[in-house]
Design a protein around this motif. Sequence first.
Motif, PDB file in Angstrom:
ATOM      1  N   ASP A   1      -4.955  -9.216   1.891  1.00  0.00           N
ATOM      2  CA  ASP A   1      -4.054  -7.841   1.993  1.00  0.00           C
ATOM      3  C   ASP A   1      -4.822  -7.259   2.831  1.00  0.00           C
ATOM      4  OD1 ASP A   1      -4.504  -7.137  -0.005  1.00  0.00           O
ATOM      5  OD2 ASP A   1      -2.456  -5.633   0.108  1.00  0.00           O
ATOM      6  N   ASN A   2      -5.749  -7.345   3.412  1.00  0.00           N
ATOM      7  CA  ASN A   2      -7.760  -6.689   3.592  1.00  0.00           C
ATOM      8  C   ASN A   2      -7.731  -6.958   4.977  1.00  0.00           C
ATOM      9  OD1 ASN A   2     -10.438  -5.099   4.145  1.00  0.00           O
ATOM     10  ND2 ASN A   2     -10.096  -5.255   2.074  1.00  0.00           N
ATOM     11  N   ILE A   3      -7.170  -5.988   5.983  1.00  0.00           N
ATOM     12  CA  ILE A   3      -7.590  -6.245   7.498  1.00  0.00           C
ATOM     13  C   ILE A   3      -9.010  -7.162   7.201  1.00  0.00           C
ATOM     14  CG2 ILE A   3      -7.651  -5.207   9.756  1.00  0.00           C
ATOM     15  CD1 ILE A   3      -4.659  -5.733   8.449  1.00  0.00           C
TER      16      ILE A   3
ATOM     17  N   SER B   1       2.206  -5.872  -1.668  1.00  0.00           N
ATOM     18  CA  SER B   1       1.885  -7.179  -3.084  1.00  0.00           C
ATOM     19  C   SER B   1       3.262  -8.130  -2.829  1.00  0.00           C
ATOM     20  CB  SER B   1       2.783  -6.107  -3.436  1.00  0.00           C
ATOM     21  OG  SER B   1       1.698  -4.882  -4.431  1.00  0.00           O
ATOM     22  N   LEU B   2       2.389  -9.541  -3.126  1.00  0.00           N
ATOM     23  CA  LEU B   2       3.669 -10.517  -2.966  1.00  0.00           C
ATOM     24  C   LEU B   2       4.760 -10.681  -3.991  1.00  0.00           C
ATOM     25  CD1 LEU B   2       1.752 -13.471  -2.184  1.00  0.00           C
ATOM     26  CD2 LEU B   2       2.702 -12.299  -0.743  1.00  0.00           C
ATOM     27  N   ASP B   3       5.927 -10.571  -3.943  1.00  0.00           N
ATOM     28  CA  ASP B   3       7.299  -9.926  -5.164  1.00  0.00           C
ATOM     29  C   ASP B   3       7.849 -11.773  -5.776  1.00  0.00           C
ATOM     30  OD1 ASP B   3       9.084  -9.763  -6.692  1.00  0.00           O
ATOM     31  OD2 ASP B   3       9.809  -8.597  -5.252  1.00  0.00           O
ATOM     32  N   PHE B   4       7.290 -12.104  -7.631  1.00  0.00           N
ATOM     33  CA  PHE B   4       7.473 -13.322  -7.532  1.00  0.00           C
ATOM     34  C   PHE B   4       8.637 -12.835  -8.413  1.00  0.00           C
ATOM     35  CE2 PHE B   4       3.180 -13.539  -7.039  1.00  0.00           C
ATOM     36  CZ  PHE B   4       2.696 -14.563  -6.185  1.00  0.00           C
TER      37      PHE B   4
ATOM     38  N   HIS C   1      -4.102 -11.506  -9.450  1.00  0.00           N
ATOM     39  CA  HIS C   1      -4.854 -10.393  -9.496  1.00  0.00           C
ATOM     40  C   HIS C   1      -6.311 -10.753  -8.729  1.00  0.00           C
ATOM     41  CE1 HIS C   1      -8.825  -9.978 -12.840  1.00  0.00           C
ATOM     42  NE2 HIS C   1      -9.247 -10.636 -12.307  1.00  0.00           N
ATOM     43  N   ILE C   2      -6.691 -11.468  -7.600  1.00  0.00           N
ATOM     44  CA  ILE C   2      -7.292 -12.015  -7.004  1.00  0.00           C
ATOM     45  C   ILE C   2      -6.242 -10.965  -5.607  1.00  0.00           C
ATOM     46  CG2 ILE C   2      -7.970 -13.322  -4.666  1.00  0.00           C
ATOM     47  CD1 ILE C   2      -7.962 -15.850  -6.627  1.00  0.00           C
ATOM     48  N   ARG C   3      -5.563 -10.434  -5.882  1.00  0.00           N
ATOM     49  CA  ARG C   3      -5.347  -9.374  -4.622  1.00  0.00           C
ATOM     50  C   ARG C   3      -5.698  -7.829  -4.680  1.00  0.00           C
ATOM     51  NH1 ARG C   3      -1.775 -11.686  -0.617  1.00  0.00           N
ATOM     52  NH2 ARG C   3      -1.205  -9.431  -0.379  1.00  0.00           N
ATOM     53  N   GLU C   4      -5.338  -7.830  -6.409  1.00  0.00           N
ATOM     54  CA  GLU C   4      -5.587  -6.549  -6.597  1.00  0.00           C
ATOM     55  C   GLU C   4      -6.638  -5.843  -6.578  1.00  0.00           C
ATOM     56  OE1 GLU C   4      -3.083  -6.326  -9.957  1.00  0.00           O
ATOM     57  OE2 GLU C   4      -1.073  -6.670  -8.969  1.00  0.00           O
ATOM     58  N   GLU C   5      -7.812  -7.361  -7.503  1.00  0.00           N
ATOM     59  CA  GLU C   5      -8.641  -6.619  -7.858  1.00  0.00           C
ATOM     60  C   GLU C   5     -10.199  -7.053  -6.545  1.00  0.00           C
ATOM     61  OE1 GLU C   5      -9.597  -5.202 -10.593  1.00  0.00           O
ATOM     62  OE2 GLU C   5      -7.747  -5.105 -11.080  1.00  0.00           O
ATOM     63  N   VAL C   6      -9.888  -7.814  -5.835  1.00  0.00           N
ATOM     64  CA  VAL C   6     -10.903  -8.207  -4.619  1.00  0.00           C
ATOM     65  C   VAL C   6     -10.541  -7.946  -3.307  1.00  0.00           C
ATOM     66  CG1 VAL C   6     -12.009 -10.144  -4.545  1.00  0.00           C
ATOM     67  CG2 VAL C   6     -11.283 -10.368  -6.150  1.00  0.00           C
ATOM     68  N   TYR C   7      -9.025  -7.638  -2.539  1.00  0.00           N
ATOM     69  CA  TYR C   7      -9.270  -7.374  -1.682  1.00  0.00           C
ATOM     70  C   TYR C   7      -7.931  -6.433  -1.858  1.00  0.00           C
ATOM     71  CZ  TYR C   7     -10.564 -12.066  -0.960  1.00  0.00           C
ATOM     72  OH  TYR C   7     -11.560 -13.528  -0.473  1.00  0.00           O
ATOM     73  N   SER C   8      -7.438  -6.221  -2.063  1.00  0.00           N
ATOM     74  CA  SER C   8      -6.513  -4.455  -2.572  1.00  0.00           C
ATOM     75  C   SER C   8      -7.069  -3.512  -2.558  1.00  0.00           C
ATOM     76  CB  SER C   8      -5.347  -4.497  -3.135  1.00  0.00           C
ATOM     77  OG  SER C   8      -4.420  -5.970  -2.517  1.00  0.00           O
TER      78      SER C   8
END
Length: 401
Positions: free
Chosen positions: A358-360, A275-278, A259-266
Amino acid sequence: MTLGEKSSAYIKVAPISLALLWATFAFLVKTVIATGLHLYSLVSGFEGFYPLASGADDRFYHWAAVSLVQSGTPENLPNAYPYLLAWIYQFVGPSLMWGKIVNVLLSSIAVYYGVLLAYELSRAKARLWRLSSAPNLAGLLLVAYPSGLFYGGQLLKDPAVLALGMASLYWSAKLLWKPRLRETIFLVIGLVGLYQFRGYASVALLGALSVYALTQIWRRPLYVALVALIAVLVPIALGWGPLGLKYLAPLLNPEKISHIREEVYSIGGSAVDISLDFSNPIAFLISYAYSFATVLLGPLPWQVKSPIVAIALVEAVPMWFLLATVWLRNSFRCADRRATFLVIFVLIYIGGLALISDNIGANTRLRLLPWSTLLVWIALHLEIQLERRRKHAPPLPHHSR
């Protein structure tokens, strides 16, 4: 005072004098750059705020601080930075520029502690004023660090994180050499302050202390027990759980991470869509390793898709060169084993960032503290290499008159 006493007094005063010199130089350079960026922001229509279209948190921090001064109504603020700004605004009014100057001062304090940290771990303390000494190399690298120059003059919490983080690392190094009450008190203050601005930075430092202590358990068991006691009891007393695990547990949930990756940084133009594959351990390790490499060394050349990311690449390439210099010269071992503590801290910190970002663009800001730590570590190795080169250099030819 005898000659020996004078020499002893000089050795005690010199590191602080050198650190103050570099901090003053950093303050002057960063003030000029902050002023220039502020004027550019005004002329470009950003009203003095973050001078890039992608935006930042500075507008929110400014609004929250003004509200605190006027009515004290904002609640559930994400960190302590609005309170710091509000305290400043009580004296100078809601002035963006004065807030930025305070941040310049904080980022200069980080340089001060970075130089002291390099001196603490240097093996050439007697040659302090030589340009090739680790403290001078650390001062030069920290002042020239591009993201440090840029973010050091923005209305963001990162300069406070950097100052508290470098101070905590310095007092940790002192404590790891000889546990004393003064070092313990200053370290606890630094950790608590750091937690107020960026909680996971404080937890990463506690984790690094614990891991390093375990590597020394057979050599100095009583000393290790004291360090472990600090790392366990301090976070428990502050409600974080042992080693901060109570704080970390909710953040390590795969759904929360995604959620953090998709909504905040991606989001935004500088996201690189990792994307991290769990789904299984192997897939996770591969995707996580790629995310880790991006945070630590990125942007990687194939990730450059915009001018902003290209600017970040210009910053990253010198870091690759510095790390390659250490690698190729095979000088990973410092005379002081406490330098390993810095590496452990960097790996834990970057490892945490790799889970969520994952945001430069965000990475250049979030990794200010681990990269500054890495620059101090690099300075220690460059000192060794330059000292070896000086010792093996042929003598200068003698010219008779």
